[in-house]
Design an enzyme around this catalytic site. Structure first.
Site, PDB file in Angstrom:
ATOM      1  N   LYS A  58     -70.864 -49.162  40.416  1.00 27.34           N
ATOM      2  CA  LYS A  58     -70.106 -48.592  39.050  1.00 27.34           C
ATOM      3  C   LYS A  58     -69.513 -49.839  38.406  1.00 27.34           C
ATOM      4  CE  LYS A  58     -66.543 -46.986  37.334  1.00 27.34           C
ATOM      5  NZ  LYS A  58     -66.253 -47.616  35.337  1.00 27.34           N
ATOM      6  N   GLY A 108     -60.312 -55.107  38.997  1.00 25.90           N
ATOM      7  CA  GLY A 108     -59.716 -55.113  37.814  1.00 25.90           C
ATOM      8  C   GLY A 108     -58.580 -54.906  38.031  1.00 25.90           C
ATOM      9  N   GLY A 131     -55.934 -50.968  40.448  1.00 28.10           N
ATOM     10  CA  GLY A 131     -56.288 -51.321  41.889  1.00 28.10           C
ATOM     11  C   GLY A 131     -55.061 -50.853  43.297  1.00 28.10           C
ATOM     12  N   GLU A 152     -59.576 -57.406  44.078  1.00 29.75           N
ATOM     13  CA  GLU A 152     -59.401 -58.943  43.250  1.00 29.75           C
ATOM     14  C   GLU A 152     -58.758 -58.498  41.779  1.00 29.75           C
ATOM     15  OE1 GLU A 152     -58.963 -61.632  44.185  1.00 29.75           O
ATOM     16  OE2 GLU A 152     -60.732 -61.336  45.705  1.00 29.75           O
TER      17      GLU A 152
HETATM   18  P1  NAD Z   1     -59.485 -51.837  34.929  1.00 35.21           P
HETATM   19  O1  NAD Z   1     -58.526 -51.911  35.986  1.00 35.21           O
HETATM   20  O2  NAD Z   1     -59.637 -51.535  33.615  1.00 35.21           O
HETATM   21  O3  NAD Z   1     -61.038 -51.139  35.201  1.00 35.21           O
HETATM   22  C1  NAD Z   1     -62.050 -52.633  36.260  1.00 35.21           C
HETATM   23  C2  NAD Z   1     -62.527 -51.004  36.774  1.00 35.21           C
HETATM   24  O4  NAD Z   1     -61.913 -50.190  37.575  1.00 35.21           O
HETATM   25  C3  NAD Z   1     -63.603 -50.688  35.701  1.00 35.21           C
HETATM   26  O5  NAD Z   1     -64.512 -49.846  36.292  1.00 35.21           O
HETATM   27  C4  NAD Z   1     -63.118 -48.886  35.575  1.00 35.21           C
HETATM   28  O6  NAD Z   1     -63.929 -47.745  35.171  1.00 35.21           O
HETATM   29  C5  NAD Z   1     -62.714 -48.916  36.865  1.00 35.21           C
HETATM   30  N1  NAD Z   1     -62.132 -47.537  36.675  1.00 35.21           N
HETATM   31  C6  NAD Z   1     -60.332 -47.664  36.484  1.00 35.21           C
HETATM   32  N2  NAD Z   1     -59.510 -46.127  36.625  1.00 35.21           N
HETATM   33  C7  NAD Z   1     -60.285 -45.751  37.823  1.00 35.21           C
HETATM   34  C8  NAD Z   1     -59.590 -45.188  39.059  1.00 35.21           C
HETATM   35  N3  NAD Z   1     -58.596 -44.560  38.755  1.00 35.21           N
HETATM   36  N4  NAD Z   1     -60.784 -45.150  40.136  1.00 35.21           N
HETATM   37  C9  NAD Z   1     -61.756 -46.325  40.347  1.00 35.21           C
HETATM   38  N5  NAD Z   1     -62.209 -47.338  39.642  1.00 35.21           N
HETATM   39  C10 NAD Z   1     -61.525 -47.519  38.471  1.00 35.21           C
HETATM   40  O7  NAD Z   1     -59.403 -53.591  34.018  1.00 35.21           O
HETATM   41  P2  NAD Z   1     -61.094 -54.267  32.825  1.00 35.21           P
HETATM   42  O8  NAD Z   1     -60.529 -53.408  32.252  1.00 35.21           O
HETATM   43  O9  NAD Z   1     -62.295 -53.519  33.270  1.00 35.21           O
HETATM   44  O10 NAD Z   1     -60.394 -55.331  33.708  1.00 35.21           O
HETATM   45  C11 NAD Z   1     -59.212 -56.171  33.920  1.00 35.21           C
HETATM   46  C12 NAD Z   1     -58.344 -56.229  34.868  1.00 35.21           C
HETATM   47  O11 NAD Z   1     -59.649 -57.334  35.561  1.00 35.21           O
HETATM   48  C13 NAD Z   1     -57.566 -57.643  34.695  1.00 35.21           C
HETATM   49  O12 NAD Z   1     -56.542 -57.080  35.279  1.00 35.21           O
HETATM   50  C14 NAD Z   1     -57.630 -59.192  35.393  1.00 35.21           C
HETATM   51  O13 NAD Z   1     -56.770 -59.930  36.025  1.00 35.21           O
HETATM   52  C15 NAD Z   1     -58.523 -58.212  36.715  1.00 35.21           C
HETATM   53  N6  NAD Z   1     -59.656 -59.152  36.825  1.00 35.21           N
HETATM   54  C16 NAD Z   1     -59.449 -59.626  38.555  1.00 35.21           C
HETATM   55  C17 NAD Z   1     -60.251 -61.072  38.517  1.00 35.21           C
HETATM   56  C18 NAD Z   1     -60.089 -61.656  39.795  1.00 35.21           C
HETATM   57  O14 NAD Z   1     -60.930 -61.597  40.716  1.00 35.21           O
HETATM   58  N7  NAD Z   1     -59.124 -61.410  40.583  1.00 35.21           N
HETATM   59  C19 NAD Z   1     -61.594 -60.780  37.785  1.00 35.21           C
HETATM   60  C20 NAD Z   1     -61.645 -60.130  36.731  1.00 35.21           C
HETATM   61  C21 NAD Z   1     -60.225 -59.234  35.968  1.00 35.21           C
END
Ligand code: NAD
Length: 494
Positions: free
Chosen positions: A174, A227, A232, A249
């Site tokens: 996804k 994310g 998370g 992560e």
């Molecule tokens: P996000 O949390 O908005 O989305 C991440 C993913 O989760 C997307 O595919 C989204 O559709 C999905 N999602 C959203 N709501 C959900 C739910 N309720 N249930 C399940 N899935 C859901 O994050 P983003 O804006 O895409 O990315 C930015 C964030 O990711 C930042 O906080 C960044 O630090 C983090 N990030 C962390 C790492 C790491 O390895 N630690 C790497 C890259 C990005």
């Protein structure tokens, strides 16, 4: 307009909902890439049923043969590197040099996975009883739900999918709704490399619908999520209740520390790349710069001059150093933090506003921004902004610098610039992060080393390297007693 599909049940299919969402270039909102499925729960159901069939077959394929498929994946990604980099830059904005690196990370991950197919080591250890054999081995688990963010559109899906597949699992991907095109090409490549179709499923759509349904599905025993910490946490709550294996992560608030004895030219190059590369939208981005008092003023002066000179623009145009933010919400969030920073007494040293004029007006551009006089504990020091905003904190001593680094709820990456080998080793030991760089920026992880963070950045697992193979496989222990008699461990031998 091009209409894209899901990959479910071994076929490219339209979503059950009949609904689609648009994917536009963040550097130019007039550029429509296509429409992608806004899938529903029924699509996730179908994907899980198909993945279970795929798993039944794939888990019996010898691991070296699974590795052969991944080697071909690496070859195909290498052949399509330029095309993939262009697709990625078009849908999320970072410059081509960076998206080429993103593809290369996928290639490296594929080749590493290919060789792991000939390892997947277990242990043989002596039994405490005579004529008894004891060993451990790795077994696949089942259907893995992989939920990925927008900022590394290829690398992060490959970090998850390749080890999961190598271990013999089936995968449902996804991807983030901002980068569905890259994920589509990745699945094409996996199929072209010979992955049996039902081993991989691609379900596009919104996180709150598709991601949530995947996390809540009882036949998906493994979830790997990258994310924001907020999302998370929701994922973690559900997985905890359902006893799922979960890798998280999440966010970061990474600091680069520059001490009085540092090579300042090197530190300057490092912080510019760390803070403004990918427009600050990296989990490992440098969002705090901790400067020791002796070099603070001259370093800030040089940094501001360099930041003001960065070339903003379309990442597909040669010479662009900083692309746009990924969408309007991301820019609005950065704008909120500019106001928060000012209200909390920080000084805006440069930037602080949208970058406008000419072609920039069509995208979500924001000026590289530096706040000085930021205090430890303030919101600029504590909260992830995920944009081109750098907060400078002045300290007197090494101890104070380390305390500032550690005084946040996140713990992904850190960096120290010093010529003192004693301080360098102290940093490795004392900084509360999953990764510490010495004389290098906070970004730059390599695919064959474990990647992840401590505290609220993660939940103890690592991606990459050798460790991730433990996450995607279950340890099975076998005892073979060839004594022909009942031997009771802990009893007959003591
Ligand atoms: P996000 O949390 O908005 O989305 C991440 C993913 O989760 C997307 O595919 C989204 O559709 C999905 N999602 C959203 N709501 C959900 C739910 N309720 N249930 C399940 N899935 C859901 O994050 P983003 O804006 O895409 O990315 C930015 C964030 O990711 C930042 O906080 C960044 O630090 C983090 N990030 C962390 C790492 C790491 O390895 N630690 C790497 C890259 C990005």
């Amino acid at each position: 307009m091009t209409t894209f599909r899901n990959f479910i049940g071994g076929h490219w299919v339209a979503p059950s909902t009949g609904a689609y969402f648009e994917n536009r270039n963040p550097a130019n909102q007039d550029d429509l890439i296509g429409q992608f499925p806004a899938s529903g729960v029924a699509d996730v159901e179908a994907a899980v049923a198909s993945a279970q069939r795929g798993f039944a077959r794939w888990k019996r394929t010898p691991a070296p043969a699974r590795g052969d498929v991944l080697r071909r994946v690496g070859d195909l990604l290498a052949a399509r590197k330029e095309e993939l980099a262009d697709i990625m830059t078009r849908e999320m904005g970072k410059p081509l040099a960076e998206t080429r690196g993103d593809v290369q990370e996928g290639i490296d991950t594929a080749y590493y996975a290919a060789t792991e197919g000939r390892r997947l080591f277990g242990h043989t250890v002596p039994s405490e009883l005579a004529n008894k054999w004891a060993m451990s081995m790795r077994r696949p688990i089942g259907v893995c739900g992989l939920i990925t963010p927008f900022n590394f559109p290829l690398a992060i899906p490959t970090w998850k999918a390749f080890p999961a597949l190598l271990c013999g699992n089936a995968v449902i991907l996804k991807p983030a709704e901002d980068v569905p095109h890259t994920a589509t090409v990745l699945v094409e490549v996996l199929l072209e490399a010979g992955l049996p179709p039902e081993v991989i499923q691609l379900v596009h759509g919104m996180g709150e619908v598709v991601g949530k349904a995947l996390v809540e599905h009882p036949q998906v025993p493994v979830i790997s999520f990258t994310g924001s910490t907020e999302t998370g946490r929701l994922v973690g709550e559900t997985c905890g209740r359902m006893h799922k294996r979960l890798s998280l992560e999440m966010g970061g608030k990474n600091a680069q520390i520059v001490l009085d004895d540092a090579d300042l030219d090197l530190a300057l190059d490092g912080v510019l790349w760390g803070a403004f590369g990918t427009t600050g939208q990296r989990c490992t981005a440098t969002s705090r710069l901790v400067l020791q008092r002796g070099i603070h003023d001259q370093f800030v002066e040089r940094l501001v001059a360099r930041a003001n000179a960065l070339r903003l623009g379309d990442g597909r145009v040669a010479g662009t150093e900083v692309g746009p933010l990924v969408h309007a919400d991301a820019r609005a969030k950065v704008e909120r933090y500019i106001e928060i920073g000012k209200a909390q007494g920080a000084t805006l040293a440069c930037g602080g506003a949208r970058a406008t004029g000419g072609a920039l007006d069509k995208g979500f551009f924001f000026q590289p921004t530096i706040f000085t006089g930021v205090t430890a504990g303030s919101r600029l020091d504590q909260e992830e902004i995920f944009g081109p905003v750098l907060s400078v904190i002045r300290v007197d001593t090494v101890d104070e610098a380390f305390a500032v680094n550690n005084g946040v709820r996140y713990g992904l990456s850190s960096s120290v610039y010093t010529r003192d080998v004693n301080v360098a080793f102290r940093a490795l030991q004392e900084l509360d992060n999953g990764i510490t760089y010495v004389n290098a920026p906070t970004i730059g992880a390599e695919a064959h080393l474990p990647f992840g963070g401590v505290k609220e950045t993660g939940n103890g697992h690592r991606e990459g390297g050798w460790e991730v193979y433990e996450f995607y496989s279950e340890t099975k222990v076998g005892y073979i007693d060839y004594s022909g008699a009942l031997q009771r461990a802990q009893i007959d031998n003591y």
